[in-house]
Design a protein around this motif. Structure first.
Motif, PDB file in Angstrom:
ATOM      1  N   ALA A 105      76.444   7.031  53.375  1.00 12.57           N
ATOM      2  CA  ALA A 105      76.600   8.439  53.736  1.00 12.57           C
ATOM      3  C   ALA A 105      75.875   9.369  52.771  1.00 12.57           C
ATOM      4  O   ALA A 105      75.440  10.455  53.148  1.00 12.57           O
ATOM      5  N   GLU A 106      75.726   8.926  51.499  1.00 12.88           N
ATOM      6  CA  GLU A 106      75.063   9.783  50.508  1.00 12.88           C
ATOM      7  C   GLU A 106      73.542   9.727  50.602  1.00 12.88           C
ATOM      8  O   GLU A 106      72.843  10.509  49.946  1.00 12.88           O
ATOM      9  N   THR A 107      73.000   8.816  51.384  1.00 16.40           N
ATOM     10  CA  THR A 107      71.548   8.719  51.542  1.00 16.40           C
ATOM     11  C   THR A 107      71.058   9.831  52.462  1.00 16.40           C
ATOM     12  O   THR A 107      71.514   9.940  53.606  1.00 16.40           O
ATOM     13  N   PRO A 108      70.129  10.670  52.017  1.00 19.54           N
ATOM     14  CA  PRO A 108      69.649  11.765  52.865  1.00 19.54           C
ATOM     15  C   PRO A 108      68.997  11.238  54.150  1.00 19.54           C
ATOM     16  O   PRO A 108      68.245  10.262  54.122  1.00 19.54           O
ATOM     17  N   PHE A 109      69.305  11.894  55.244  1.00 21.11           N
ATOM     18  CA  PHE A 109      68.678  11.562  56.527  1.00 21.11           C
ATOM     19  C   PHE A 109      68.314  12.901  57.179  1.00 21.11           C
ATOM     20  O   PHE A 109      69.172  13.659  57.605  1.00 21.11           O
TER      21      PHE A 109
END
Length: 555
Positions: A458-462
């Motif tokens: 969830a913390e990975t930017p998309f």
């Protein structure tokens, strides 16, 4: 006879619910939007403030969001769960129409009206796709039919009160589904009917005090609570989404004055020629519509119901086909009543015109394909066109069998045969729409991405660069950081600017600076945007591609 009736109802139900499980792909924008908002309600636990992509979304009230979210809570997030409520609302509208006709005219006329409504192209279509139009259509139908049942000759005082409370509750449901039209449209219908009949006693039979109390109890709490939590709600919802949408072309959904006449004519197929026949036979007696009466007239009520919906939305500067869905139950009632008095020759003429339409559309398929090919992938159009021609053949055959039934003086059988053949045809068209899933949905590219990367933390930017695709958010199962191109989320982006990236240049700087670090990031965009950024030297690794869209990684 009872077994035959049960068998026919079972067939109609099977055809009406077939697409609930056959079509598993959600199309943009509406299906993605109206599945994603309830999904986010379930995830966040906030059922007061609707959010799309974790940004506030106040374009519509929450009733259908709530019903879909409740389905997701009970059965898990799924395409069929999101489509369940339009299907149920559509079936509910058919049931209410049949019930009203049965009370006024008996079972045969009720079966005719139900068959006409169930097989009308636009009504079936909006019963199978996820929008709010069938929901508001259901509540307006319950309101209009409930009013007719309350005012019928011989209704008891308690029966009239009961039905009028149902009417007021239905208006509350319409308001909580799509806003103030839940009151405005029924009000216009009532005014039109009063002007036609001058039956002013109806005003006294509205049960205003308990009715308004019930309406306010059902509607006011959410509006008060959401306004308390979101001070910007009132201005956006009431001023922007109602008055500005109606009076201006801000949403770029303009159309000619005859827009809904054309949509209605196409959407009522295969019954359009029959409606034209009924109108033609009544033109010389238009003055009869304005003859005063003290006995409630279901035909005139239904005419007022259909006409006012067409006029109201034709006057609006914002036009979409689904807006006139609430008029179709009224048209079905009008046709069912008209068929009772229509000569067999006139019915045969209408069916003959319908046969010519089916044959003409069969020959027009190449033209349709050429126009569709300008907007859709040519190879997908090439696959769909033979299916469309098959549908036209099936409709023509069904019409010919209906003509034979009519020749044998079996009018109800003719209606049921044509209705079943149309249902089969429209069901086949809807199933064939999966051919275009690659072009109309982000499902494939997101699934390819997740297969290639595994679960994305969830913390990975998309990011979603210069494009809002609601289906991409739904299938990714998490919000994306929008980069420019906010579209309908302009208001939400303005309220929470920390959740978006204002310009592409700002995103490029953020993306390239992150290239030097260790954090991974992903971006979803159109193929043309990807090619433009490649030419500008932005470092990207292609992860997945599908039709006109791609997903790239930072490293």
């Amino acid at each position: 006879m009872t077994l035959l009736v049960v068998a026919l109802i079972a067939v109609f139900l099977a055809l009406w619910t077939d697409d609930l499980f056959q079509r598993s792909t959600l199309f943009r924008p509406d299906e993605g939007r109206y599945a994603e908002i309830p999904r986010e309600m379930v995830v966040s636990g906030d059922w007061v403030t609707p959010r799309l992509n974790d940004l506030k979304y106040f374009e519509k009230p929450p009733l259908q969001y709530w019903t879909t979210a409740a389905t997701f809570e009970a059965f898990g997030v799924s395409a069929w769960g999101a489509r369940l409520w339009p299907v149920l609302f559509g079936l509910g509208g058919i049931l209410m129409t049949a019930w009203t006709l049965a009370v006024y005219r008996g079972g045969r006329t009720a079966a005719t009206g139900a068959a006409i409504l169930a097989s009308s192209l636009l009504y079936l279509l909006f019963g199978q796709v996820i929008t709010l139009d069938m929901g508001v259509g259901f509540f307006l139908t319950v309101g209009a039919c409930g009013f007719a049942l309350a005012q019928r000759l011989g209704a008891s005082r308690s029966g009239r009160l009961g039905w009028m409370l149902v009417v007021w509750l239905a208006l509350a449901g319409a308001t909580l589904t799509k806003g103030l039209i839940g009151l405005v449209v029924p009000g216009l219908i009532g005014v039109a009917y009063l002007l036609m009949t001058r039956d002013w006693a109806l005003i006294r039979r509205m049960h205003w005090l308990p009715g308004l109390a019930l309406y306010l109890i059902a509607t006011v709490p959410w509006f008060v609570i959401v306004q308390q939590r979101n001070p910007e709600f009132f201005n956006f919802f009431f001023i922007h989404e109602h008055f500005q949408r109606f009076l201006t072309n801000e949403h770029h959904r303009t159309g000619k004055w005859w827009y809904f006449i054309a949509v209605g004519a196409a959407g009522l197929l295969p019954w359009t020629p029959l409606l034209l026949t009924a109108i033609g036979r009544r033109i010389s007696r238009v003055s009869d519509l304005f003859t005063g009466t003290r006995e409630f007239d279901l035909m005139r009520w239904s005419i007022a119901w259909a006409v006012m919906i067409f006029l109201f939305f034709s006057a609006s500067s914002s036009k979409l086909p689904g807006y006139i869905v609430p008029a179709f139950p009224a048209l079905a009632i009008v046709l069912a009543l008209a068929l009772e008095k229509m000569p067999t020759r006139a019915v045969a003429w209408a069916l003959g015109v319908n046969l010519l339409i089916a044959i003409g559309l069969w020959f027009a398929v190449p033209v349709i394909g050429a126009k569709a090919g300008a907007k859709m992938p040519a190879e997908q159009v090439a696959v769909a066109m033979p299916a469309l021609r098959t549908v036209m053949v099936m409709l023509a055959v069904g019409t010919m069998i209906a003509l034979l039934a009519l020749r044998w003086q079996r009018r109800t059988l003719a209606v049921i045969v044509l209705s079943l053949s149309a249902l089969v045809c429209w069901d086949r068209v809807l199933n064939a729409s999966e051919i275009f899933r690659d072009a109309l949905s982000a499902r494939d590219v997101i699934e390819k991405t997740l297969n290639a990367t595994g679960p994305i933390p969830a913390e990975t930017p998309f990011y979603s660069v210069e494009w809002l695709d609601q289906t991409a958010i739904y299938y990714l199962g998490r919000p994306m950081t929008l980069v420019a191109g906010f579209d309908e989320l302009e208001m939400g982006a303005g309220l929470e600017p920390n959740k978006v990236v204002a310009t592409t240049d700002e995103w490029i700087q953020r993306w390239t600076e992150g290239q030097q670090g260790s954090q991974q990031a992903y971006a979803f965009m159109r193929r043309t945007t990807w090619q433009k950024l490649q030419a500008a030297g932005v470092p990207m690794r292609l992860v997945a591609e599908s039709a006109d869209k791609v997903v790239v990684a930072r490293r």
